[in-house]
Design a protein around this motif. Structure first.
Motif, PDB file in Angstrom:
ATOM      1  N   LEU A  80       0.857  -1.173   0.000  1.00 14.02           N
ATOM      2  CA  LEU A  80       0.000   0.000   0.000  1.00 14.02           C
ATOM      3  C   LEU A  80       0.898   1.230   0.000  1.00 14.02           C
ATOM      4  O   LEU A  80       1.722   1.403   0.897  1.00 14.02           O
ATOM      5  CB  LEU A  80      -0.904   0.001   1.238  1.00 14.02           C
ATOM      6  N   LYS A  81       0.742   2.077  -1.008  1.00  9.70           N
ATOM      7  CA  LYS A  81       1.567   3.285  -1.114  1.00  9.70           C
ATOM      8  C   LYS A  81       0.685   4.510  -0.890  1.00  9.70           C
ATOM      9  O   LYS A  81      -0.309   4.705  -1.605  1.00  9.70           O
ATOM     10  CB  LYS A  81       2.265   3.342  -2.467  1.00  9.70           C
ATOM     11  N   LEU A  82       1.051   5.295   0.103  1.00 11.09           N
ATOM     12  CA  LEU A  82       0.315   6.505   0.459  1.00 11.09           C
ATOM     13  C   LEU A  82       1.190   7.718   0.163  1.00 11.09           C
ATOM     14  O   LEU A  82       2.349   7.777   0.593  1.00 11.09           O
ATOM     15  CB  LEU A  82      -0.082   6.465   1.935  1.00 11.09           C
ATOM     16  N   TYR A  83       0.619   8.682  -0.564  1.00  7.51           N
ATOM     17  CA  TYR A  83       1.394   9.808  -1.099  1.00  7.51           C
ATOM     18  C   TYR A  83       1.023  11.118  -0.405  1.00  7.51           C
ATOM     19  O   TYR A  83      -0.147  11.380  -0.126  1.00  7.51           O
ATOM     20  CB  TYR A  83       1.148   9.955  -2.602  1.00  7.51           C
ATOM     21  N   MET A  84       2.037  11.945  -0.170  1.00 11.36           N
ATOM     22  CA  MET A  84       1.863  13.282   0.411  1.00 11.36           C
ATOM     23  C   MET A  84       2.791  14.252  -0.314  1.00 11.36           C
ATOM     24  O   MET A  84       3.909  13.873  -0.688  1.00 11.36           O
ATOM     25  CB  MET A  84       2.169  13.258   1.909  1.00 11.36           C
ATOM     26  N   PRO A  85       2.362  15.497  -0.582  1.00  8.88           N
ATOM     27  CA  PRO A  85       3.231  16.445  -1.286  1.00  8.88           C
ATOM     28  C   PRO A  85       4.417  16.845  -0.424  1.00  8.88           C
ATOM     29  O   PRO A  85       4.304  17.001   0.788  1.00  8.88           O
ATOM     30  CB  PRO A  85       2.313  17.639  -1.554  1.00  8.88           C
ATOM     31  N   MET A  86       5.582  17.002  -1.067  1.00  7.53           N
ATOM     32  CA  MET A  86       6.786  17.443  -0.372  1.00  7.53           C
ATOM     33  C   MET A  86       7.184  18.839  -0.829  1.00  7.53           C
ATOM     34  O   MET A  86       6.945  19.229  -1.973  1.00  7.53           O
ATOM     35  CB  MET A  86       7.962  16.486  -0.638  1.00  7.53           C
ATOM     36  N   THR A  87       7.794  19.596   0.062  1.00 10.55           N
ATOM     37  CA  THR A  87       8.381  20.889  -0.262  1.00 10.55           C
ATOM     38  C   THR A  87       9.833  20.889   0.204  1.00 10.55           C
ATOM     39  O   THR A  87      10.282  19.959   0.882  1.00 10.55           O
ATOM     40  CB  THR A  87       7.627  22.049   0.416  1.00 10.55           C
TER      41      THR A  87
END
Length: 333
Positions: A80-87
């Motif tokens: 299961l791959k969960l994505y979040m935006p990076m800065t």
């Protein structure tokens, strides 16, 4: 339907999680459309102890322990791959003062190789921390003895470039299928590590990006930040579709409920409290963390109440937050 004691039911559900595979030996009490040797997947354990099973041949049939003869096989593993935006941030001089400059997830793509390498290095340090951390990654620091701890074998942070943006990724190894509450507990844990645990430590690590430039990468941001599953995150029409499930509150008393796409009615959440305001905040938070809008929630509510083929169950039919009139009928909340 005869209910079994809740303690025994909880035990069965812990020992045999949803998604467990079942091999049929014999159904003893009545003729069955399912042949001995058939394989199926456990959907849930009912209140009377029946193992509701969806067989690979397409049939649904319940099995009763002690009456029917069957073997339980371990649930299959899945990633299961969960994505979040990076800065990322760097420091520059302006009028002889050092100021911070934040790059959004698109601008940070330029430094993706260095950020990914830094994450991998940080992960290698984590793996050397303890034997459990080596095997389970950040799951080793999950402090609850619950079904999530049993189903989620490990998870690690990494990063990817997708759709010309840099994404932080929580890569999870899961056995079986997570319920909505279990998924949310996992998301909460990942969010905590991104913002206050691993992520807080990582964003203080200087990353050399070339030409003397030092940057600092962030897994978490205070605004516009969500954690979404891969299939939802990269679906350009996600906001116009119904999610697999969402949270809401029951109009009659404000109880916290979970609505699953395609299922009539709702399920009362085990997290529901006696405070309608608190339940509403929980629903809003959980939906927001998964990128589910108010329009999608309302369409899910209408679908569960009036039927999934009604115009009000389609988020695309909402104009300025107003749905088309639903077709009346079906179960009520």
């Amino acid at each position: 339907m005869n209910q079994i004691p809740s303690g025994w039911l909880d035990f069965l559900r812990r020992q045999f999680p949803e998604g467990s595979r079942i091999k049929l030996r014999e159904i003893k009490n009545y003729p069955s459309p399912v042949k001995p040797g058939s394989i199926g997947t456990l959907e849930r354990i009912e209140g009377d102890g029946t193992f509701l099973t969806k067989w690979d041949g397409g049939q649904r049939l319940g099995l009763m322990p002690g009456e029917d003869d069957f073997d339980l096989l371990p649930p299959p593993f899945q990633t299961l791959k969960l994505y979040m935006p990076m800065t990322a941030t760097y420091y520059d001089e302006e009028d002889e003062l050092e100021v911070s400059v934040t790059m959004d997830s698109r601008e940070a793509v330029e430094y993706a190789p260095q950020i990914i390498a830094a994450l991998q290095k940080e992960q290698s340090l984590l793996k050397s921390d303890t034997p459990e951390a080596s095997e389970r990654g950040l799951m080793a620091y999950y402090d609850k003895d619950d079904s999530v701890n049993k189903k989620v074998l490990s998870w690690f942070f990494t990063a990817e470039v997708r759709d010309e943006r840099l994404w932080g990724v929580a890569e999870c190894k899961v056995q079986g299928t997570l319920t909505p509450e279990e998924t949310q507990r996992l998301i909460d844990d990942i969010g905590g590590q991104a913002g206050d645990g691993f992520g807080e430590s990582f964003e203080q690590r200087e990353i050399q990006a070339g030409d003397g430039l030092a940057i600092y990468a962030h897994l978490y941001q205070t605004k516009g930040w969500t954690i979404m599953a891969e299939q939802d995150r990269f679906d350009p029409e996600f906001s116009q579709k119904l999610p697999n499930y969402c949270w809401s509150t029951r109009p009659s008393d404000g109880s916290l409920i979970c609505i699953q796409r395609g299922v009539s009615g709702y399920r009362l959440s085990s997290w529901s409290s006696g405070d309608p305001g608190k339940n509403r905040r929980i629903a809003d938070y959980n939906n927001r963390e998964r990128g589910i809008s108010k329009v999608q929630e309302e369409a899910m509510v209408n679908g569960s109440m009036f039927g999934w083929d009604t115009p009000a169950a389609d988020p695309r039919n909402y104009q300025a937050g107003q749905p088309q009139p639903p077709q009346m009928g079906g179960p009520s909340m």
